[in-house]
Scaffold this motif. Structure first.
Motif, mmCIF file in Angstrom:
data_model
loop_
_atom_site.group_PDB
_atom_site.id
_atom_site.type_symbol
_atom_site.label_atom_id
_atom_site.label_comp_id
_atom_site.label_asym_id
_atom_site.label_seq_id
_atom_site.Cartn_x
_atom_site.Cartn_y
_atom_site.Cartn_z
ATOM 1 N N LEU A 102 -11.038 -4.610 -6.961
ATOM 2 C CA LEU A 102 -9.791 -4.152 -6.347
ATOM 3 C C LEU A 102 -9.864 -2.660 -6.030
ATOM 4 O O LEU A 102 -10.513 -1.892 -6.746
ATOM 5 C CB LEU A 102 -8.599 -4.382 -7.286
ATOM 6 C CG LEU A 102 -8.371 -5.754 -7.905
ATOM 7 C CD1 LEU A 102 -7.084 -5.727 -8.728
ATOM 8 C CD2 LEU A 102 -8.308 -6.832 -6.851
ATOM 9 N N PHE A 103 -9.165 -2.267 -4.973
ATOM 10 C CA PHE A 103 -8.961 -0.857 -4.654
ATOM 11 C C PHE A 103 -7.494 -0.661 -4.287
ATOM 12 O O PHE A 103 -6.917 -1.472 -3.552
ATOM 13 C CB PHE A 103 -9.827 -0.416 -3.467
ATOM 14 C CG PHE A 103 -11.293 -0.346 -3.752
ATOM 15 C CD1 PHE A 103 -11.848 0.756 -4.377
ATOM 16 C CD2 PHE A 103 -12.119 -1.400 -3.398
ATOM 17 C CE1 PHE A 103 -13.199 0.817 -4.645
ATOM 18 C CE2 PHE A 103 -13.476 -1.349 -3.655
ATOM 19 C CZ PHE A 103 -14.019 -0.239 -4.285
ATOM 20 N N PRO A 104 -6.875 0.418 -4.759
ATOM 21 C CA PRO A 104 -5.492 0.705 -4.357
ATOM 22 C C PRO A 104 -5.445 1.134 -2.895
ATOM 23 O O PRO A 104 -6.465 1.548 -2.325
ATOM 24 C CB PRO A 104 -5.082 1.847 -5.287
ATOM 25 C CG PRO A 104 -6.369 2.495 -5.688
ATOM 26 C CD PRO A 104 -7.396 1.410 -5.717
ATOM 27 N N PRO A 105 -4.278 1.046 -2.261
ATOM 28 C CA PRO A 105 -4.157 1.432 -0.849
ATOM 29 C C PRO A 105 -4.597 2.858 -0.564
ATOM 30 O O PRO A 105 -5.045 3.160 0.548
ATOM 31 C CB PRO A 105 -2.662 1.248 -0.563
ATOM 32 C CG PRO A 105 -2.197 0.262 -1.572
ATOM 33 C CD PRO A 105 -3.012 0.508 -2.805
ATOM 34 N N THR A 106 -4.485 3.736 -1.556
ATOM 35 C CA THR A 106 -4.881 5.135 -1.356
ATOM 36 C C THR A 106 -6.368 5.288 -1.084
ATOM 37 O O THR A 106 -6.808 6.337 -0.603
ATOM 38 C CB THR A 106 -4.516 5.975 -2.595
ATOM 39 O OG1 THR A 106 -5.068 5.348 -3.768
ATOM 40 C CG2 THR A 106 -3.006 6.084 -2.745
ATOM 41 N N GLU A 107 -7.158 4.258 -1.392
ATOM 42 C CA GLU A 107 -8.613 4.326 -1.171
ATOM 43 C C GLU A 107 -9.031 3.801 0.200
ATOM 44 O O GLU A 107 -10.227 3.759 0.508
ATOM 45 C CB GLU A 107 -9.343 3.537 -2.261
ATOM 46 C CG GLU A 107 -9.198 4.122 -3.652
ATOM 47 C CD GLU A 107 -9.733 5.549 -3.727
ATOM 48 O OE1 GLU A 107 -10.910 5.773 -3.363
ATOM 49 O OE2 GLU A 107 -8.964 6.438 -4.138
ATOM 50 N N SER A 108 -8.071 3.416 1.029
ATOM 51 C CA SER A 108 -8.408 2.857 2.347
ATOM 52 C C SER A 108 -9.321 3.779 3.152
ATOM 53 O O SER A 108 -10.207 3.327 3.875
ATOM 54 C CB SER A 108 -7.124 2.570 3.143
ATOM 55 O OG SER A 108 -6.349 1.574 2.524
ATOM 56 N N LYS A 109 -9.102 5.075 3.025
ATOM 57 C CA LYS A 109 -9.878 6.044 3.802
ATOM 58 C C LYS A 109 -11.350 6.057 3.430
ATOM 59 O O LYS A 109 -12.182 6.586 4.170
ATOM 60 C CB LYS A 109 -9.288 7.437 3.604
ATOM 61 C CG LYS A 109 -9.255 7.918 2.155
ATOM 62 C CD LYS A 109 -8.563 9.260 2.047
ATOM 63 C CE LYS A 109 -8.443 9.742 0.597
ATOM 64 N NZ LYS A 109 -7.499 8.891 -0.182
ATOM 65 N N HIS A 110 -11.706 5.441 2.290
ATOM 66 C CA HIS A 110 -13.101 5.415 1.841
ATOM 67 C C HIS A 110 -13.791 4.076 2.072
ATOM 68 O O HIS A 110 -14.972 3.937 1.768
ATOM 69 C CB HIS A 110 -13.185 5.729 0.337
ATOM 70 C CG HIS A 110 -12.635 7.062 -0.034
ATOM 71 N ND1 HIS A 110 -11.858 7.266 -1.161
ATOM 72 C CD2 HIS A 110 -12.732 8.272 0.579
ATOM 73 C CE1 HIS A 110 -11.521 8.532 -1.236
ATOM 74 N NE2 HIS A 110 -12.034 9.168 -0.191
ATOM 75 N N LEU A 111 -13.061 3.093 2.603
ATOM 76 C CA LEU A 111 -13.563 1.709 2.582
ATOM 77 C C LEU A 111 -14.009 1.184 3.941
ATOM 78 O O LEU A 111 -14.340 0.011 4.056
ATOM 79 C CB LEU A 111 -12.476 0.783 2.017
ATOM 80 C CG LEU A 111 -12.037 1.075 0.579
ATOM 81 C CD1 LEU A 111 -10.930 0.104 0.158
ATOM 82 C CD2 LEU A 111 -13.218 0.973 -0.382
ATOM 83 N N TYR A 112 -14.028 2.037 4.965
ATOM 84 C CA TYR A 112 -14.436 1.615 6.305
ATOM 85 C C TYR A 112 -13.522 0.494 6.816
ATOM 86 O O TYR A 112 -13.981 -0.564 7.244
ATOM 87 C CB TYR A 112 -15.904 1.192 6.322
ATOM 88 C CG TYR A 112 -16.854 2.348 6.052
ATOM 89 C CD1 TYR A 112 -17.395 3.091 7.097
ATOM 90 C CD2 TYR A 112 -17.177 2.716 4.745
ATOM 91 C CE1 TYR A 112 -18.248 4.158 6.857
ATOM 92 C CE2 TYR A 112 -18.018 3.790 4.489
ATOM 93 C CZ TYR A 112 -18.549 4.504 5.548
ATOM 94 O OH TYR A 112 -19.395 5.578 5.312
ATOM 95 N N LYS A 113 -12.217 0.781 6.757
ATOM 96 C CA LYS A 113 -11.224 -0.174 7.235
ATOM 97 C C LYS A 113 -11.379 -0.409 8.735
ATOM 98 O O LYS A 113 -11.530 0.537 9.515
ATOM 99 C CB LYS A 113 -9.817 0.335 6.946
ATOM 100 C CG LYS A 113 -8.717 -0.599 7.411
ATOM 101 C CD LYS A 113 -7.341 0.022 7.286
ATOM 102 C CE LYS A 113 -6.241 -0.934 7.722
ATOM 103 N NZ LYS A 113 -6.407 -1.421 9.109
ATOM 104 N N VAL A 114 -11.334 -1.673 9.126
ATOM 105 C CA VAL A 114 -11.401 -2.047 10.536
ATOM 106 C C VAL A 114 -10.015 -1.886 11.153
ATOM 107 O O VAL A 114 -9.033 -2.403 10.597
ATOM 108 C CB VAL A 114 -11.895 -3.505 10.682
ATOM 109 C CG1 VAL A 114 -11.835 -3.950 12.141
ATOM 110 C CG2 VAL A 114 -13.307 -3.647 10.129
ATOM 111 N N PRO A 115 -9.877 -1.176 12.274
ATOM 112 C CA PRO A 115 -8.552 -1.007 12.878
ATOM 113 C C PRO A 115 -8.003 -2.332 13.402
ATOM 114 O O PRO A 115 -8.757 -3.241 13.744
ATOM 115 C CB PRO A 115 -8.812 -0.019 14.025
ATOM 116 C CG PRO A 115 -10.269 -0.128 14.318
ATOM 117 C CD PRO A 115 -10.926 -0.456 13.015
ATOM 118 N N HIS A 116 -6.679 -2.424 13.442
ATOM 119 C CA HIS A 116 -5.978 -3.629 13.908
ATOM 120 C C HIS A 116 -6.413 -4.860 13.115
ATOM 121 O O HIS A 116 -6.548 -5.963 13.654
ATOM 122 C CB HIS A 116 -6.232 -3.869 15.402
ATOM 123 C CG HIS A 116 -5.991 -2.668 16.260
ATOM 124 N ND1 HIS A 116 -4.731 -2.149 16.449
ATOM 125 C CD2 HIS A 116 -6.859 -1.875 16.955
ATOM 126 C CE1 HIS A 116 -4.822 -1.095 17.252
ATOM 127 N NE2 HIS A 116 -6.089 -0.906 17.553
#
Length: 288
Positions: free
Chosen positions: A161-175
């Motif tokens: 699990l990762f908290p939402p605050t870690e999104s910037k480190h996880l290579y989130k795909v846009p849309h």
């Protein structure tokens, strides 16, 4: 990656659960929460086969997301009996994802109750999830930003699990609600994805009868260490901000993404994956 073991407790009061985990939005595993449920003793693959073997079920595998399928569209179908026989034979990539088997087989509703633990459950949406040994659920967060109690049955499952605050480190795909699918979260390639080194998350292994609390908006990645299945109960987001994000995802984002897949095809998927890397690296001035 920096992964902390999720705390494990045997049981907890409603007040303590809300104060220590829901309000601060921290995950926890409760090991004896459901020992009084009939499901605790009854729910095995054999039991599911016995009462639901004739049901046709949607299956997903580990293939990368492509323009061929819509958002959350199943890859194939088979009868539950055939699927359970497949799971018993050995490793399989096939999974059942977000399937309301409790609606299809009302008898299962007699085997559990909604815990009085301080969450506002969506009582029409208990979902079952099945997976074969070594199958994986890619890193994602849920479209509705629900608080989730995830009850595991039959076998072992690893959860990261990762908290939402870690999104910037996880290579989130846009849309989308996912990270780059070519990231192996059990053995990350830091040369290709260097920002992952900064990610701080949690890890645990679920056994039969364990309950995992996943706060709203948490990223999660599941690996079935053995064949098994789980059930999730969902509760509404606690904040107006997260409720608004859920509405946006459900009303706009998924429909926009489906339209772009149809309109641009694989080019849209490739564009989003490329942007996941470019946007992440731009924040940290990483080039190349």
């Amino acid at each position: 990656m920096k992964l902390e073991q999720i705390p494990r407790i045997e049981n907890i009061s409603k007040d303590d659960f809300v104060r220590n985990y829901v309000q601060p939005q921290k995950p926890v595993v409760i090991t004896k929460l459901i020992e009084g449920w009939p499901a605790y003793d009854k729910w095995t693959l054999d039991y599911i086969d016995e009462i639901a073997g004739d049901k046709m079920v949607p299956l997903y595998d580990n293939r990368p997301i492509s323009s061929e399928f819509k958002f959350n569209e199943a890859h194939t179908k088979m009868k539950m009996h055939e699927y359970i026989e497949l799971l018993k034979k050995g490793p399989s990539s096939y999974r059942i994802f977000l399937y309301n088997l409790l609606k299809e087989v009302p008898k299962l509703q007699q085997d559990f109750s909604f815990p009085d633990i301080g969450l506002r459950f969506l009582k029409q949406m208990p979902m079952l999830f099945f997976g074969g040994e070594k199958s994986k659920v890619f890193m994602h967060y849920d479209i509705d930003y629900a608080n989730i109690l995830h009850f595991h049955f039959h076998g072992k499952k690893q959860c990261i699990l990762f908290p939402p605050t870690e999104s910037k480190h996880l290579y989130k795909v846009p849309h989308a609600l996912i990270t780059r699918e070519d990231i192996n979260f059990n053995n990350p390639d830091y040369d290709k994805f260097p920002v992952l080194k900064k990610a701080k998350g949690f890890i645990t292994e679920l056994n039969h009868g364990d309950t995992l609390y996943m706060p709203e908006g948490y990223w999660h990645h599941m690996t079935y260490l053995t064949a098994g299945f789980s059930m999730s109960l969902r509760a509404t987001p606690r904040t107006l901000t997260n409720f608004s994000k859920a509405v946006y995802n459900i009303i706009f984002m998924r429909h926009f993404d489906n339209y772009m897949r149809k309109f641009r095809g694989q080019k849209w998927i490739d564009y989003k994956n490329d942007q996941a890397v470019k946007r992440t690296h731009k924040k940290y001035d990483i080039r190349g």
